[in-house]
Design an enzyme around this catalytic site. Structure first.
Site, PDB file in Angstrom:
ATOM      1  N   GLY A 237       0.841  -1.187   0.000  1.00  0.00           N
ATOM      2  CA  GLY A 237       0.000   0.000   0.000  1.00  0.00           C
ATOM      3  C   GLY A 237       0.875   1.235   0.000  1.00  0.00           C
TER       4      GLY A 237
ATOM      5  N   GLY B 291       7.305   7.466   6.376  1.00  0.00           N
ATOM      6  CA  GLY B 291       6.368   8.153   5.494  1.00  0.00           C
ATOM      7  C   GLY B 291       6.930   9.379   4.802  1.00  0.00           C
TER       8      GLY B 291
ATOM      9  N   ARG C 246       3.242  14.062  -7.645  1.00  0.00           N
ATOM     10  CA  ARG C 246       3.290  13.178  -8.816  1.00  0.00           C
ATOM     11  C   ARG C 246       1.939  13.170  -9.530  1.00  0.00           C
ATOM     12  NH1 ARG C 246       5.754   7.288  -8.128  1.00  0.00           N
ATOM     13  NH2 ARG C 246       3.847   6.793  -6.950  1.00  0.00           N
TER      14      ARG C 246
ATOM     15  N   ARG D  16      -2.418  -0.522 -10.322  1.00  0.00           N
ATOM     16  CA  ARG D  16      -1.276  -1.351 -10.664  1.00  0.00           C
ATOM     17  C   ARG D  16      -1.706  -2.806 -10.840  1.00  0.00           C
ATOM     18  NH1 ARG D  16       2.719   1.723  -7.236  1.00  0.00           N
ATOM     19  NH2 ARG D  16       1.504   3.436  -6.372  1.00  0.00           N
TER      20      ARG D  16
ATOM     21  N   ASP E 119       3.863  -4.306  -8.173  1.00  0.00           N
ATOM     22  CA  ASP E 119       3.261  -3.053  -7.693  1.00  0.00           C
ATOM     23  C   ASP E 119       3.796  -1.847  -8.459  1.00  0.00           C
ATOM     24  OD1 ASP E 119       5.548  -4.015  -6.054  1.00  0.00           O
ATOM     25  OD2 ASP E 119       5.480  -2.005  -5.215  1.00  0.00           O
ATOM     26  N   ASN E 120       4.775  -2.066  -9.344  1.00  0.00           N
ATOM     27  CA  ASN E 120       5.309  -0.980 -10.167  1.00  0.00           C
ATOM     28  C   ASN E 120       4.962  -1.148 -11.648  1.00  0.00           C
ATOM     29  OD1 ASN E 120       6.481   0.394  -8.016  1.00  0.00           O
ATOM     30  ND2 ASN E 120       8.348  -0.831  -8.119  1.00  0.00           N
TER      31      ASN E 120
END
Length: 488
Positions: free
Chosen positions: A91, A127, A177, A184, A253-254
């Site tokens: 996540g 984080g 971003r 994904r 996940d990418n």
């Protein structure tokens, strides 16, 4: 909520309509003294923002997570992923989607703050993000955009006024971003792992509506979704290979469903041509080496197909067959696109039987003589063969004659062939040593002029301008290989 809309905020929150298991609503963690160090003017305008307004303190506070624009709905997305082959529930550990900007032309883009503080998915992380990796993502993602490679982009970088602790104390930063979406392969794996077919279907329906509305109606819509993602990824990986880009961390996940490049942590561009090139410090086995990227993309897409099996067909055996059939098409699609791209790099319009051999011979020689990938094609495009071990070799001279006679046999003129080469062989790439030089000046000395000059050159990679030539110089030989880290 900041209500000054002169900046041009026009947010929607369609992702929040998915089942709550796909995200956690959480506000960003404020920082002490944010400062805007980089704003992407052209991107801001295309998104419908007023760049001058975005430089104001009220907007800088938004980029820092100290305030939210009207319509924001901050959330951390949940997903899973095979990381170097090992499956984990993951996540957004240090990023928040604050909303989806609707542009004047009606397009939808995620606005995400990266480094905005801990989330329930942070595990042991703080984080936060460091300035160097955020600037690095800005530079390389913008270079990729200029190279016409689908990519997430960077709208702004702010420093936080607070340190971030990694191996050493580093200045903290937050990157804004922009992406078509952050859905994904790992998002689908997450849904499948949780075992709810309803949630999996909701995600697939949402993805089709958002990214592939043209397949909204067919009976086999989920098969069509898989087909579209395979096409997009085949095209993307071919484009990476053609410019010598090495992603470095092709975990599931990418891999985006939109077909955009995401996560610029350990990526880099290849200098001398070598199929085994690896830059990532953690990729000790070469899993994501340059030559492995097409195979790893196919592996990742197979994980997507597995995740979709419950909704591909009500009969599991038939669903498995559909998944296998579709995945088997990736390699052919990729090979065709790569071959077409290589032909363009060599100015070949027509088809001849020996074209494959001509391309393979050149690449083998480049590997043998450790020829610089970008500069070899640049020299062929300019038809100025400098004194290098490759160009001085008798085998290259023999190959060059074959290539020239091949150009002469096609209907198009050599002039047209060289023009096509110019449009397909970048003169410059974000070379690793120049990127490091720019980051060192910015992070250590607060001097952003080196980065600005580099960005200006990288914005026109096919210009072949004389003032770009300093960026074509290869790095000095060294016994220490260049290494990248997962700082982004």
């Amino acid at each position: 909520m900041t209500k000054n809309n002169e900046a041009g905020w026009n947010l929607d929150n369609s992702y929040a309509t998915l089942p709550h298991s796909f995200y956690t609503e959480i506000p960003p963690t404020p920082v002490s003294s944010p400062e805007l160090v980089k704003l992407n003017h052209s991107l801001a305008i295309s998104l419908g923002f007023n760049p001058e307004e975005l430089k104001k303190e009220t907007e800088i506070a938004i980029f820092a997570g100290n305030a939210l624009p009207e319509g924001a709905h901050p959330l951390a997305q949940a997903y899973a992923g095979h990381q170097f082959g090992h499956f984990n529930m993951l996540g957004d550990g240090r990023a928040l989607l604050i909303g989806e900007q609707i542009t004047p032309s009606g397009k939808r883009f995620d606005i995400q703050l990266k480094g905005s503080g801990p989330t329930p998915y942070s595990r042991r992380g703080d984080g936060r993000a460091a300035l160097g990796p955020m600037l690095r993502e800005y530079i390389i993602s913008e270079a990729m955009y200029a190279l016409d490679i689908p990519t997430t982009r960077s709208l702004a970088v702010v420093t936080t006024g607070e340190p971030t602790y990694r191996e050493t104390k580093l200045p903290g930063a937050i990157l804004t971003r922009v992406a078509s979406s952050h859905i994904r392969v790992g998002t689908f794996q997450y849904a499948a792992a949780r075992g709810s077919i309803e949630d999996l279907q909701s995600l697939a329906d949402y993805t089709i509506k958002r990214h592939y509305p043209e397949i909204e109606d067919p009976e086999n819509r989920y098969t069509a979704l898989l087909q579209e993602v395979i096409k997009k990824q085949a095209s993307l990986i071919a484009k990476w290979q053609l410019v010598g880009f090495i992603h470095g961390v092709m975990n599931t996940d990418n891999i985006t469903i939109s077909g955009e490049t995401i996560d610029y942590g350990p990526c880099a561009f290849m200098d001398h041509y070598d199929q085994g090139t690896v830059f990532s410090s953690i990729d000790t086995q070469g899993r994501y080496a340059y030559g492995n990227q097409p195979y790893m993309a196919a592996w990742d897409l197979a994980r997507l197909a597995e995740s979709l099996i419950p909704i591909l067909h009500e009969d599991e055996e038939e669903a498995l067959k559909i998944a296998q059939d579709e995945i088997s098409k990736f390699s052919v699609q990729y090979e065709n696109l790569w071959f077409l791209g290589m032909k363009k790099k060599l100015g070949l319009f027509s088809n001849e039987e020996q074209d494959h051999s001509l391309i393979e011979q050149l690449l083998k020689m480049m590997e043998k003589y450790k020829a610089d990938y970008t500069n070899t094609f640049r020299s062929l495009t300019l038809n100025t063969l400098e004194n290098t071990p490759l160009f001085d070799s008798s085998e290259f001279k023999e190959w060059y004659k074959l290539w020239q006679s091949r150009l002469e046999r096609q209907d198009e003129s050599k002039e047209n062939a060289y023009e096509m080469m110019k449009n397909n062989n970048p003169s410059i790439i974000p070379r690793n040593h120049r990127v490091e030089e720019a980051l060192e000046a910015a992070v250590t000395n607060g001097d952003y002029s080196v980065m600005e000059k580099l960005l200006e050159a990288l914005a026109n990679p096919y210009a072949y301008a004389t003032d770009q030539e300093e960026y074509c110089v290869t790095p000095a030989p060294t016994n220490r290989p260049y290494r990248t880290f997962c700082g982004t």
